[in-house]
Design an enzyme around this catalytic site. Structure first.
Site, PDB file in Angstrom:
ATOM      1  N   HIS A  81       0.684  -1.227  -0.124  1.00 43.45           N
ATOM      2  CA  HIS A  81       0.066   0.017  -0.132  1.00 43.45           C
ATOM      3  C   HIS A  81       0.895   1.020  -0.158  1.00 43.45           C
ATOM      4  CE1 HIS A  81       1.111   0.341   4.120  1.00 43.45           C
ATOM      5  NE2 HIS A  81       0.631  -0.896   4.609  1.00 43.45           N
TER       6      HIS A  81
ATOM      7  N   ASP B 270       7.150  -6.497   3.963  1.00 45.63           N
ATOM      8  CA  ASP B 270       5.891  -6.295   4.869  1.00 45.63           C
ATOM      9  C   ASP B 270       4.617  -6.896   4.302  1.00 45.63           C
ATOM     10  OD1 ASP B 270       4.694  -4.835   7.108  1.00 45.63           O
ATOM     11  OD2 ASP B 270       3.462  -3.707   5.615  1.00 45.63           O
TER      12      ASP B 270
ATOM     13  N   GLU C 204       7.445 -11.503   5.832  1.00 49.94           N
ATOM     14  CA  GLU C 204       6.452 -11.464   6.731  1.00 49.94           C
ATOM     15  C   GLU C 204       5.207 -12.081   6.459  1.00 49.94           C
ATOM     16  OE1 GLU C 204       4.211  -8.518  10.128  1.00 49.94           O
ATOM     17  OE2 GLU C 204       4.269  -7.860   7.860  1.00 49.94           O
TER      18      GLU C 204
END
Length: 553
Positions: free
Chosen positions: A108, A204, A244
């Protein structure tokens, strides 16, 4: 694969240390940590035994999610410094044998990012398809990532009358990886930072990155992850992707790739971490042993990243509801210490009541588990959280360097700091790096010794795991065997002394155990049997010394 045949797969035996530049050291007294301050602590990290420094986001940001709401993927937040300062950190670290990896936050952007600002001006904007839009939100418009903080996944943009997807906060619109231009922009971002000397990326929320909008012509998101890895390796043979991926093991295996580790290089072991806390709660290592046995086989080039604590809430989402309640009752009895119904907002020392025996046992276990250990800044000195700060931010307090003003983090007035260190027994007066550097019995010195022994024990990063059977309740015994040798680790999860008896019938006559943290040697009898005494919460690392093998220890 033999260890001697691997080339430079440095991540197999790395010691990773995660920090936030903003809270590490302020060099100019403005209250904000900066890259210049970090540069002054590279020798401290080298002395600790760190070989890989992971920097949390330092990019320009709207600062509504501690830097994870990025407004420029190519920039450095001016509060923290500039590109020159970053290159100096990378150079200084490299000179001391430390590689630097950075957060890659490309699932994002901030809603202040120029792409999104342009996208919401008009449905015909060339940036419109950088994001995911719908005329109406789906029926199941529920945000499961941040329950209680965000209620929906789709937010109405009043100017254009459409809804945009945000898997996290509403001010973080999701990027559309089905758009090839977006994929190209992500690749250029990776290439840019590699060119500056970065050795890889902590990626991430990888499953969210690979989510493809309904109806998009993009059949295999994992092919995109494979493509990113190929691009990475073309630009830098040493660079890694540390992912992750908080999913069950069977799904995590997919993110490594189906062949020779052609997707993520390393993944955090969330399942093992959560099982560890259940084992600590019960003073019983069996949940952790079960998790370790359940790890799927991975390519020799791939690796598990082990951790005790990270920068987010201590998530327990993969435990059953009953198991989670057990851990909550033991380590977060107050509702204020919990978040999102699944996580704990405390650091390890406070959860364990400051008991140095248990704390050291846990970190001995961390460094001896098969894989690569990852530390969150301040763990090496036993920092606690600040309970006055709500939510996951309670563990992201300034580094505690000495017992003076602001713990030595900054000379600014406390009101100018990004957050305040805790008070009481885990505050800077009692827990700080300066005092511990001068105390050979401190946690800091203990962690240095763990890192040093880990670095000369390639069995840990490379070896094949075996959980050894014995008759001592509450003790985990695991063996790691590689072509260079074998080591055995013992960890007592109980507050009672334990005598552990093991039989190793497959070892040759004359084999003995060498204590990796002391002078002791234990011979195996003619049937391969031996006994190890463990104190309450005691631990031991032993290397098998076979006749004529010439190993150290």
């Amino acid at each position: 694969m033999k260890i001697t045949d691997t080339g430079d797969l440095w991540w197999k035996s790395a010691v990773v240390y995660c920090l936030d530049v903003e809270t590490y050291l302020d060099s100019d007294g403005d209250g904000i940590g900066d890259l210049t301050g970090l540069g002054r602590r590279i020798d401290y990290l080298a002395d600790l035994g760190v070989t890989c420094l992971w920097l949390m986001p330092f990019y320009p940001t709207a600062d509504r999610d501690d830097g994870y709401d990025v407004t420029d993927f190519y920039g450095v937040d001016p509060r923290l410094g500039n590109h020159g300062d970053l290159v100096e950190v990378i150079r200084s670290a490299r000179d001391r044998g430390i590689r630097v990896i950075v957060d890659l936050v490309v699932n994002h952007t901030s809603d202040k990012h120029p792409w999104f600002v342009a996208a919401r001006r008009s449905k015909t904007s060339p940036y419109r398809d950088f994001y995911v839009w719908r005329d109406e939100p789906p029926a199941n418009n529920v945000n499961a990532v941040f329950p209680g903080e965000e209620s929906t996944l789709w937010e109405l943009d009043e100017k254009t009358g459409q809804y945009y997807l945000h898997s996290f906060y509403r001010h973080q619109p999701d990027l559309n990886i089905a758009n090839p231009t977006v994929r190209d922009e992500i690749a250029k971002t990776i290439g840019f930072w590699l060119q500056l000397g970065i050795s890889g990326f902590r990626v991430d929320a990888v499953p969210f990155l690979l989510e493809v909008p309904e109806g998009a012509d993009f059949s295999d998101p994992h092919e995109y992850l494979r493509d990113l890895r190929r691009f990475l390796q073309r630009r830098s043979k040493e660079a890694v992707l540390l992912g992750e991926v908080n999913l069950p093991y069977r799904d995590q295996r997919t993110y490594f790739g189906t062949g020779k580790g052609e997707e993520l290089t390393l993944q955090f072991d969330f399942i093992g971490m959560q099982a560890l806390y259940l084992s600590l709660t019960r003073s019983d290592p069996r949940p952790l042993a079960k998790a370790l046995r359940g790890r799927p086989a991975i390519a020799p080039e791939s690796q598990w990243a082990n951790f005790v604590r990270n920068h987010d809430e201590l998530t327990l989402d993969k435990l059953t509801e009953a198991e989670r309640e057990e851990v909550f009752a033991a380590f977060a009895p107050d509702e204020s210490q919990r978040v999102y119904g699944r996580g704990i907002t405390r650091r390890l020392p406070t959860m364990l009541g400051g008991d140095p025996r248990r704390i050291r046992m846990v970190y001995s276990l961390l460094f001896s588990l098969p894989g690569t250990p990852v530390l969150f800044y301040g763990e090496e000195i036993g920092m606690g959280e600040n309970p006055e700060i709500p939510g996951r931010m309670s563990v992201r307090t300034p580094m505690q360097w000495h017992d003076g003003r602001n713990g030595g983090f900054s000379s600014a007035a406390p009101s100018r700091l990004p957050s305040l260190p805790p008070e009481g027994g885990h505050g800077p007066r009692h827990v700080n790096a300066s005092d511990q550097m001068n105390d050979e019995g401190s946690l800091l010195h203990f962690m240095r010794r763990l890192a040093a022994r880990y670095r000369i024990s390639p069995e840990i990063g490379w070896g094949e795991l075996e959980i050894l059977e014995h008759d001592a309740p509450g003790v985990l015994v695991h063996s790691l065997t590689a072509d260079v040798g074998r080591m055995i680790a013992f960890h007592n999860f109980t507050d009672e002394p334990r005598a552990v008896r093991i039989a190793l019938s497959d070892e040759p006559a004359g084999t003995e155990l060498s204590d990796l943290f002391g002078p002791g040697r234990t011979p195996l009898d003619d049937r391969g049997r031996f006994e190890i005494e463990l104190a309450p919460y005691g631990w031991s690392w032993q290397r098998l010394s076979r006749p004529g093998d010439g190993r150290i220890g």
